[in-house]
Design a protein around this motif. Structure first.
Motif, PDB file in Angstrom:
ATOM      1  N   SER A 211       0.818  -1.211   0.000  1.00  0.00           N
ATOM      2  CA  SER A 211       0.000   0.000   0.000  1.00  0.00           C
ATOM      3  C   SER A 211       0.854   1.264   0.000  1.00  0.00           C
ATOM      4  CB  SER A 211      -0.941   0.007   1.207  1.00  0.00           C
ATOM      5  OG  SER A 211      -1.875  -1.050   1.109  1.00  0.00           O
ATOM      6  N   ASN A 385      -8.903  -2.312   2.681  1.00  0.00           N
ATOM      7  CA  ASN A 385      -7.899  -2.382   1.604  1.00  0.00           C
ATOM      8  C   ASN A 385      -6.712  -1.460   1.921  1.00  0.00           C
ATOM      9  OD1 ASN A 385      -9.932  -0.178   0.508  1.00  0.00           O
ATOM     10  ND2 ASN A 385      -7.993   0.187  -0.521  1.00  0.00           N
ATOM     11  N   ALA A 389      -7.395   2.900  -2.997  1.00  0.00           N
ATOM     12  CA  ALA A 389      -7.607   1.944  -4.093  1.00  0.00           C
ATOM     13  C   ALA A 389      -7.769   2.694  -5.403  1.00  0.00           C
ATOM     14  CB  ALA A 389      -8.827   1.081  -3.820  1.00  0.00           C
ATOM     15  N   ALA A 405      -8.582   3.516 -10.756  1.00  0.00           N
ATOM     16  CA  ALA A 405      -7.883   2.492  -9.981  1.00  0.00           C
ATOM     17  C   ALA A 405      -6.376   2.737 -10.037  1.00  0.00           C
ATOM     18  CB  ALA A 405      -8.208   1.109 -10.525  1.00  0.00           C
ATOM     19  N   CYS A 409      -4.267  -2.185  -8.410  1.00  0.00           N
ATOM     20  CA  CYS A 409      -5.587  -2.368  -7.808  1.00  0.00           C
ATOM     21  C   CYS A 409      -6.622  -2.543  -8.922  1.00  0.00           C
ATOM     22  CB  CYS A 409      -5.987  -1.172  -6.953  1.00  0.00           C
ATOM     23  SG  CYS A 409      -4.805  -0.749  -5.651  1.00  0.00           S
ATOM     24  N   LEU A 421     -13.417  -4.385  -4.887  1.00  0.00           N
ATOM     25  CA  LEU A 421     -11.990  -4.097  -5.027  1.00  0.00           C
ATOM     26  C   LEU A 421     -11.182  -5.381  -4.968  1.00  0.00           C
ATOM     27  CD1 LEU A 421     -11.708  -1.099  -2.508  1.00  0.00           C
ATOM     28  CD2 LEU A 421     -12.149  -0.963  -4.960  1.00  0.00           C
ATOM     29  N   GLY A 423      -6.796  -6.692  -5.073  1.00  0.00           N
ATOM     30  CA  GLY A 423      -5.389  -6.328  -5.165  1.00  0.00           C
ATOM     31  C   GLY A 423      -4.619  -6.821  -3.956  1.00  0.00           C
ATOM     32  N   ASN A 425      -3.394  -5.148  -1.750  1.00  0.00           N
ATOM     33  CA  ASN A 425      -3.635  -4.285  -0.595  1.00  0.00           C
ATOM     34  C   ASN A 425      -4.889  -4.669   0.182  1.00  0.00           C
ATOM     35  OD1 ASN A 425      -5.154  -3.516  -2.837  1.00  0.00           O
ATOM     36  ND2 ASN A 425      -5.355  -1.414  -2.155  1.00  0.00           N
TER      37      ASN A 425
END
Length: 602
Positions: A211, A385, A389, A405, A409, A421, A423, A425
């Motif tokens: 992140s 997340n 994002a 995005a 992501c 969402l 990803g 993260n």
């Protein structure tokens, strides 16, 4: 300590300490003076906390909770807990004793770090209902010098215990760092709990580190940058920028002395990086608006002319159209004559990486700040997340959306309009709550509970929380947050809660802005005694009526507010009206003000 590969937060932190050494990492303001803390000292304190907790008996994977205002000791504790193999649990300082009791019991924390006597008292009031609690560490001993309790130790005693263990076992700290794995849970972040008990999102080291890489894709970040930490560190967004983002990029973090001195401290720091929820930007806008209203006739004319120039330039730039050279020159002159001083007065003279998030913001507010040269970008994400994002990336800004995005992501819209969402993260799930985890994580996608739309360019428009959508008696679906945001853009309105589910029309409960309404009352010689008394004044009601009508003129017929009531008290987390992150608990407010709401429909 030589660190080559850093795949956990403590390892990356140690790498930064070795690289930056005596460079300034943190500044804190105390008694009106800024005190500097180097990366070397920062690293030493983190090591002492980690070893001190190990000396107390902290085991790998156990939780340690922190309740304190933003200060260096928060960061020492946070990173020290992780370096010892523990899991950090941040608690909002506004939490009640009962809320602290729930969080400590749910997280099974044996050790709890508190700021001062006020936060200690909360724990002592519920200590008999905390069977797992063993030690309370107090950072600030003011008022507690002669306090004796076998469960309570000072922060300095914790550090001393760490130094003693380090001297006896010098290789133990490095061994603890090397035992950490990227997939280990680093922190538990408790959600707001707008509709029930808060849930604990499990965020791992690899999730958080990934992140932090997303931050630079929104705008460039330099190690010479500075930020100011002022929002609660129990919130993932401020934590990401204060602690984890700094560990990734090496910039300097400043801590204001207190909330009262924050505006002055912000002007002194003038940070390049700053994050704020819509409420912060609304406050800045209100300050500018009222400041200009009180200015001389000439200054008002110059300001309005400059704002018109900045607005034209911003609209062309944001739409991707060419800005004529004459307008570019006029914008430079407007900046030199008006906006440069205005931004400096706010403490945003050097602001370059400016984010709004945590809730939708009015597009008109963003356009205003773009017009005066403060490049606010909107971002969207959740605790689950680990922050962002989507965001306005680089120069790709489309007002009214929360951006596209971020690379790495994925975003898509479910059939019922819910935002999904995916990803690296996305969190591991909710601690001790497999059912909630199963409902939120499905087939690799995070079901956010938010409703939105994606356009052909991938820009996401956020409508509202799925559970907050209002369906009127006529069957119309209305999102309350955009209406509330427009109302809160008034300098005289602090909070607004739109009501109307299964009703014939919309009404709104309004909380006045105490500072600005007080100034209004003094200027118009309106006598009052308390906030409650001020809220009931006929002149105040008339003023707010005008602000509601101003917003109504921008809305469709079905969205207009037909009646409103001014509440005689502020919304307060302790009353369960709002969460510590200032999110409205609509069900609780509807229950508390049921009779008042019914009177608006009579």
């Amino acid at each position: 300590m030589s660190i080559v590969w850093a795949n956990t937060i403590p390892l990356l932190f140690q790498k930064r300490v070795a690289t930056y050494g005596n460079r300034i990492a943190l500044r804190k303001k105390a008694l009106g003076r800024w005190q500097e803390i180097s990366w070397r000292e920062y690293g030493q304190r983190v090591r002492e906390v980690a070893s001190g907790l190990a000396a107390l008996g902290l085991r790998r994977g156990e939780c340690v909770s922190i309740i304190a205002e933003n200060r260096p000791e928060w960061l020492y504790s946070d990173l020290g807990i992780m370096a010892a193999g523990g899991v950090t649990v941040g608690i909002y300082t506004t939490s009640s004793p009962e809320q602290c009791e729930y969080l400590l019991n749910h997280s099974e924390a044996r050790f709890h770090i508190v700021e001062d006597e006020e936060q200690l008292d909360k724990l002592l009031r519920v200590r008999e209902r905390l069977p797992l609690l063993e030690r309370i560490v107090v950072i600030d001993l003011k008022g507690l010098r002669r306090f004796q309790d076998p469960m309570v130790i000072s922060f300095e005693q914790l550090l001393a215990a760490g130094r003693e263990l380090d001297a006896a076992q010098p290789s133990r700290f490095r061994q603890s760092l090397e035992e950490g794995k990227p997939e280990d849970v680093a922190i538990l972040v408790y959600t707001s709990g707008t509709t029930g008990l808060p849930k604990a999102a499990m965020l791992s080291h690899e999730t958080i580190l990934f992140s932090t890489t997303l931050l630079e894709q929104i705008s460039p970040i330099q190690e010479s940058d500075e930020t100011i930490s002022y929002l609660p560190l129990a919130h993932i967004a401020q934590r990401l920028l204060t602690t984890f983002g700094q560990v990734r990029y090496g910039y300097t973090v400043n801590f204001a002395e207190n909330l009262e001195t924050f505006p002055h401290d912000l002007r002194e720091v003038s940070p390049q990086i700053i994050f704020g929820p819509p409420r912060i930007w609304e406050k800045f806008y209100s300050a500018i608006t009222l400041r200009m209203e009180k200015a001389t006739w000439l200054k008002r004319r110059v300001y309005r002319a400059a704002l018109a120039i900045g607005g034209r330039e911003a609209r062309l730039r944001l739409s991707g159209d060419a800005v004529p050279l004459s307008l570019q020159l006029a914008t430079v002159l407007a900046h030199l004559a008006v906006f440069r001083k205005l931004k400096a007065h706010l403490g945003l003279g050097r602001a370059r990486y400016v984010l709004s998030g945590a809730a939708p913001i009015s597009p008109g507010l963003l356009e205003f700040f773009q017009s005066i040269g403060i490049p606010i970008k909107e971002s969207y994400g959740q605790t689950e997340n680990c922050g962002p994002a989507t965001a306005h990336l680089g120069n790709r800004i489309k007002l009214g959306t929360v951006g596209q995005a971020i690379p790495g992501c994925e975003v898509k819209i479910a059939e019922d309009g819910e935002i999904l969402l995916r990803g690296r993260n996305v969190f591991q799930g909710y601690f001790k709550d497999p059912q909630a985890t199963k409902e939120t994580l499905r087939y690799g996608w995070l079901y956010t509970g938010d409703v939105g739309e994606l356009n052909s360019e991938g820009f996401l428009t956020l409508t509202d929380r799925k559970r907050d959508l209002i369906i009127t008696a006529g069957g119309k679906n209305i999102a309350p947050q955009p209406i509330e945001n427009q109302l809160k853009s008034s300098p005289y309105i602090a909070d607004a809660v739109v009501i109307g589910d299964r009703r014939k029309y919309l009404t709104v409960l309004i909380v006045i802005d105490e500072e600005n309404i007080t100034n209004f009352a003094q200027e118009h010689r309106i006598p009052f005694t308390t906030f409650s008394d001020l809220s009931r004044k006929r002149e105040v009601y008339t003023l707010i009526d005008g602000e509601v009508e101003r917003v109504n003129r921008t809305l469709s017929q079905v969205e207009t507010v037909k009646r409103f009531a001014v509440l005689d008290k502020k919304l307060d987390p302790e009353d369960e009206d709002i969460t510590p992150t200032m999110k409205v608990k609509r069900k609780a407010i509807s229950e508390r003000y049921r009779e008042l709401i019914e009177s608006l429909y009579e």
